[in-house]
Write a protein that holds these residues in place. Structure first.
Motif, PDB file in Angstrom:
ATOM      1  N   ASP A   1     -17.660  14.583   1.485  1.00 24.54           N
ATOM      2  CA  ASP A   1     -17.566  13.148   1.303  1.00 24.54           C
ATOM      3  C   ASP A   1     -16.781  12.778   0.058  1.00 24.54           C
ATOM      4  OD1 ASP A   1     -20.836  12.344   2.677  1.00 24.54           O
ATOM      5  OD2 ASP A   1     -18.856  12.558   3.606  1.00 24.54           O
ATOM      6  N   SER A   2     -16.635  13.695  -0.874  1.00 22.65           N
ATOM      7  CA  SER A   2     -15.849  13.406  -2.073  1.00 22.65           C
ATOM      8  C   SER A   2     -14.381  13.731  -1.871  1.00 22.65           C
ATOM      9  CB  SER A   2     -16.398  14.218  -3.254  1.00 22.65           C
ATOM     10  OG  SER A   2     -16.137  15.596  -3.036  1.00 22.65           O
ATOM     11  N   ASP A   3     -14.045  14.307  -0.753  1.00 19.30           N
ATOM     12  CA  ASP A   3     -12.659  14.661  -0.471  1.00 19.30           C
ATOM     13  C   ASP A   3     -11.929  13.405  -0.008  1.00 19.30           C
ATOM     14  OD1 ASP A   3     -11.069  17.352   1.359  1.00 19.30           O
ATOM     15  OD2 ASP A   3     -10.220  15.523   0.551  1.00 19.30           O
TER      16      ASP A   3
ATOM     17  N   ARG B   1      -7.039   3.967  -7.505  1.00 23.73           N
ATOM     18  CA  ARG B   1      -7.983   4.561  -8.464  1.00 23.73           C
ATOM     19  C   ARG B   1      -8.748   5.715  -7.835  1.00 23.73           C
ATOM     20  NH1 ARG B   1      -9.728   0.234 -10.454  1.00 23.73           N
ATOM     21  NH2 ARG B   1     -11.352  -0.207  -8.908  1.00 23.73           N
ATOM     22  N   ALA B   2      -9.182   5.547  -6.585  1.00 19.13           N
ATOM     23  CA  ALA B   2      -9.908   6.620  -5.909  1.00 19.13           C
ATOM     24  C   ALA B   2      -9.032   7.850  -5.742  1.00 19.13           C
ATOM     25  CB  ALA B   2     -10.401   6.131  -4.539  1.00 19.13           C
ATOM     26  N   LEU B   3      -7.768   7.647  -5.383  1.00 24.02           N
ATOM     27  CA  LEU B   3      -6.870   8.789  -5.194  1.00 24.02           C
ATOM     28  C   LEU B   3      -6.553   9.461  -6.524  1.00 24.02           C
ATOM     29  CD1 LEU B   3      -5.244  10.500  -3.311  1.00 24.02           C
ATOM     30  CD2 LEU B   3      -3.429   8.785  -3.328  1.00 24.02           C
ATOM     31  N   GLN B   4      -6.390   8.689  -7.579  1.00 21.96           N
ATOM     32  CA  GLN B   4      -6.135   9.273  -8.900  1.00 21.96           C
ATOM     33  C   GLN B   4      -7.311  10.136  -9.346  1.00 21.96           C
ATOM     34  OE1 GLN B   4      -5.390   5.615 -11.031  1.00 21.96           O
ATOM     35  NE2 GLN B   4      -3.176   5.933 -11.036  1.00 21.96           N
ATOM     36  N   GLN B   5      -8.529   9.670  -9.098  1.00 20.48           N
ATOM     37  CA  GLN B   5      -9.710  10.437  -9.478  1.00 20.48           C
ATOM     38  C   GLN B   5      -9.788  11.758  -8.719  1.00 20.48           C
ATOM     39  OE1 GLN B   5     -12.872   7.660  -8.694  1.00 20.48           O
ATOM     40  NE2 GLN B   5     -12.616   6.582 -10.648  1.00 20.48           N
TER      41      GLN B   5
ATOM     42  N   GLN C   1       0.829  -1.202   0.000  1.00 22.58           N
ATOM     43  CA  GLN C   1       0.000   0.000   0.000  1.00 22.58           C
ATOM     44  C   GLN C   1       0.863   1.252   0.000  1.00 22.58           C
ATOM     45  OE1 GLN C   1      -1.857   1.169   3.714  1.00 22.58           O
ATOM     46  NE2 GLN C   1      -3.841   1.279   2.687  1.00 22.58           N
ATOM     47  N   ALA C   2       1.894   1.265   0.844  1.00 23.58           N
ATOM     48  CA  ALA C   2       2.776   2.430   0.923  1.00 23.58           C
ATOM     49  C   ALA C   2       3.493   2.668  -0.393  1.00 23.58           C
ATOM     50  CB  ALA C   2       3.787   2.237   2.057  1.00 23.58           C
ATOM     51  N   ALA C   3       3.970   1.580  -1.005  1.00 25.16           N
ATOM     52  CA  ALA C   3       4.685   1.713  -2.274  1.00 25.16           C
ATOM     53  C   ALA C   3       3.767   2.237  -3.380  1.00 25.16           C
ATOM     54  CB  ALA C   3       5.283   0.365  -2.679  1.00 25.16           C
ATOM     55  N   ALA C   4       2.517   1.772  -3.392  1.00 21.18           N
ATOM     56  CA  ALA C   4       1.585   2.177  -4.449  1.00 21.18           C
ATOM     57  C   ALA C   4       1.067   3.598  -4.255  1.00 21.18           C
ATOM     58  CB  ALA C   4       0.413   1.190  -4.500  1.00 21.18           C
ATOM     59  N   LEU C   5       0.837   3.990  -2.999  1.00 23.43           N
ATOM     60  CA  LEU C   5       0.211   5.286  -2.733  1.00 23.43           C
ATOM     61  C   LEU C   5       1.203   6.420  -2.551  1.00 23.43           C
ATOM     62  CD1 LEU C   5      -2.701   4.358  -0.293  1.00 23.43           C
ATOM     63  CD2 LEU C   5      -2.752   4.553  -2.780  1.00 23.43           C
ATOM     64  N   ALA C   6       2.461   6.098  -2.242  1.00 24.09           N
ATOM     65  CA  ALA C   6       3.440   7.149  -1.937  1.00 24.09           C
ATOM     66  C   ALA C   6       3.547   8.205  -3.035  1.00 24.09           C
ATOM     67  CB  ALA C   6       4.799   6.531  -1.637  1.00 24.09           C
ATOM     68  N   PRO C   7       3.731   7.815  -4.305  1.00 22.02           N
ATOM     69  CA  PRO C   7       3.842   8.871  -5.336  1.00 22.02           C
ATOM     70  C   PRO C   7       2.555   9.672  -5.513  1.00 22.02           C
ATOM     71  CG  PRO C   7       3.777   6.682  -6.337  1.00 22.02           C
ATOM     72  CD  PRO C   7       3.950   6.479  -4.876  1.00 22.02           C
ATOM     73  N   LEU C   8       1.408   9.024  -5.333  1.00 22.45           N
ATOM     74  CA  LEU C   8       0.145   9.740  -5.471  1.00 22.45           C
ATOM     75  C   LEU C   8      -0.070  10.693  -4.296  1.00 22.45           C
ATOM     76  CD1 LEU C   8      -2.111   6.801  -6.698  1.00 22.45           C
ATOM     77  CD2 LEU C   8      -1.268   8.718  -8.050  1.00 22.45           C
ATOM     78  N   LEU C   9       0.289  10.264  -3.113  1.00 16.31           N
ATOM     79  CA  LEU C   9       0.163  11.147  -1.958  1.00 16.31           C
ATOM     80  C   LEU C   9       1.115  12.332  -2.066  1.00 16.31           C
ATOM     81  CD1 LEU C   9      -0.189   8.503   0.901  1.00 16.31           C
ATOM     82  CD2 LEU C   9      -1.977  10.002  -0.012  1.00 16.31           C
TER      83      LEU C   9
END
Length: 342
Positions: A143-145, A311-315, A47-55
């Motif tokens: 809620d969309s945040d 996907r949710a974070l990318q959106q 999870q950390a590896a996948a989300l780190a660049p998006l975060l």
């Protein structure tokens, strides 16, 4: 090395049979707990590896928005009501970014807007303007945040972890109280563990060993003894006795019923606590992963859960990028400000 966790011969005395049953059950429970802990660790690493660049991208967008709002607050184009909303938004956003990473720039922006309401010049106040110093209400579409949802989820997980810890402590305390009120034994659980510990400490005391190599070995073993004693882990202490040949399986078999009964009482409590820890760990991980009862945390399910989060974070990143561009339009900006207090 001889292992205590060995299936017993049915011809053995009842207390010895119970001893082997408990040690086998503890070994199996430890293996189950380790599998759940490893699955949870694997999930968080992926999870950390996948989300780190998006975060990181989300933080960059938030930082850019913060700078834009900071400049807008000092441009002189807004009335008192809009300024109050804007000051509160900047404070909240700066505080959120500061929690993720402290920088001089963020501290300076946060400080500039901390007491800004008192210094606002008179303007076109509206009848429903909030009182000075009031924090801005959350966005209408909160809620969309995604970031707000993520922070709420993390807070909920932290609360759940604290609740599980409290439940585990209560369970241990109740178990100890139950055993303390049971029929008294010649030697209680703490004394049983302490007796084994003292025998090990006497044999392994590093200061009593003149040979440097043996002293280093005994120091390492004594560290393991201290960890086991601190955890009230009788099985590990007995295993260490076997390891240093202070006892053997024959000496355990030769123990009287009274001694084995004391050991079994401690091991039963240890098994009970281990089962509770396994249950708590499993429940917490299933909640994080969205797994129902009975569903195994397979690699496919872990990958799917992380993919959905990505996907949710990318959106949301795409939406915030669009919104940030639109804020350059003064009319959109003023409408957006009013929507923040709606």
């Amino acid at each position: 090395m001889t292992d205590l966790t060995t299936t017993a011969d049915r011809g053995q005395p009842p207390q010895l049979l119970e001893f082997h049953r408990l040690t086998d059950a503890i070994a199996a429970q430890r293996a189950l707990l380790q599998r759940w802990q490893q699955a949870s660790q694997d999930f968080h690493q992926q999870q950390a590896a996948a989300l780190a660049p998006l975060l990181a991208s989300q933080r960059a967008i938030d930082l850019d928005l913060l700078r834009f709002l900071d400049q807008a607050a000092h441009a002189g184009d807004l009335g008192r009501t809009d300024l109050r909303i804007l000051h509160a938004l900047v404070r909240d956003l700066a505080a959120s970014l500061l929690r993720e990473g402290d920088t001089p720039e963020l501290r300076a922006i946060h400080a500039r807007h901390q007491d800004a309401d008192d210094a606002d010049p008179p303007g076109d106040d509206e009848a429903d303007a909030p009182p000075a110093g009031a924090a801005a209400p959350p966005p209408a579409d909160d809620d969309s945040d995604w970031m707000a949802q993520w922070e709420r989820m993390e807070a909920a997980q932290s609360d759940a972890a604290r609740q599980r810890e409290r439940q585990r402590d209560q369970h241990k305390a109740a178990s100890r109280r139950q055993r303390m009120t049971a029929a008294p034994q010649p030697e209680d659980a703490s004394q049983t563990i302490r007796t084994v510990y003292r025998k090990l400490a006497s044999a392994l005391h590093p200061d009593r060993e003149p040979d440097a190599t043996q002293r280093a070995r005994k120091t390492a073993l004594m560290q393991r003894v201290n960890v086991a004693y601190g955890a009230r882990n009788l099985l590990d202490l007995l295993q260490l006795q076997l390891e240093i040949e202070q006892i053997d399986t024959h000496s355990i078999a030769a123990m009287g019923d009274a001694a084995l009964r004391r050991y079994n009482a401690v091991l039963a409590e240890q098994l009970d606590e281990l089962r509770q820890e396994t249950t708590d760990t499993e429940r917490g991980f299933r909640t994080q992963l969205g797994l129902g009862h009975g569903a195994e945390p397979t690699a496919t399910r872990i990958t799917r859960a992380i993919r959905e989060q990505v996907r949710a974070l990318q959106q949301n990143i795409a939406y915030y990028q669009w919104e940030r561009a639109e804020l350059e339009d003064p009319r959109f900006f003023k409408q957006w400000l009013r929507e923040q207090r709606a």
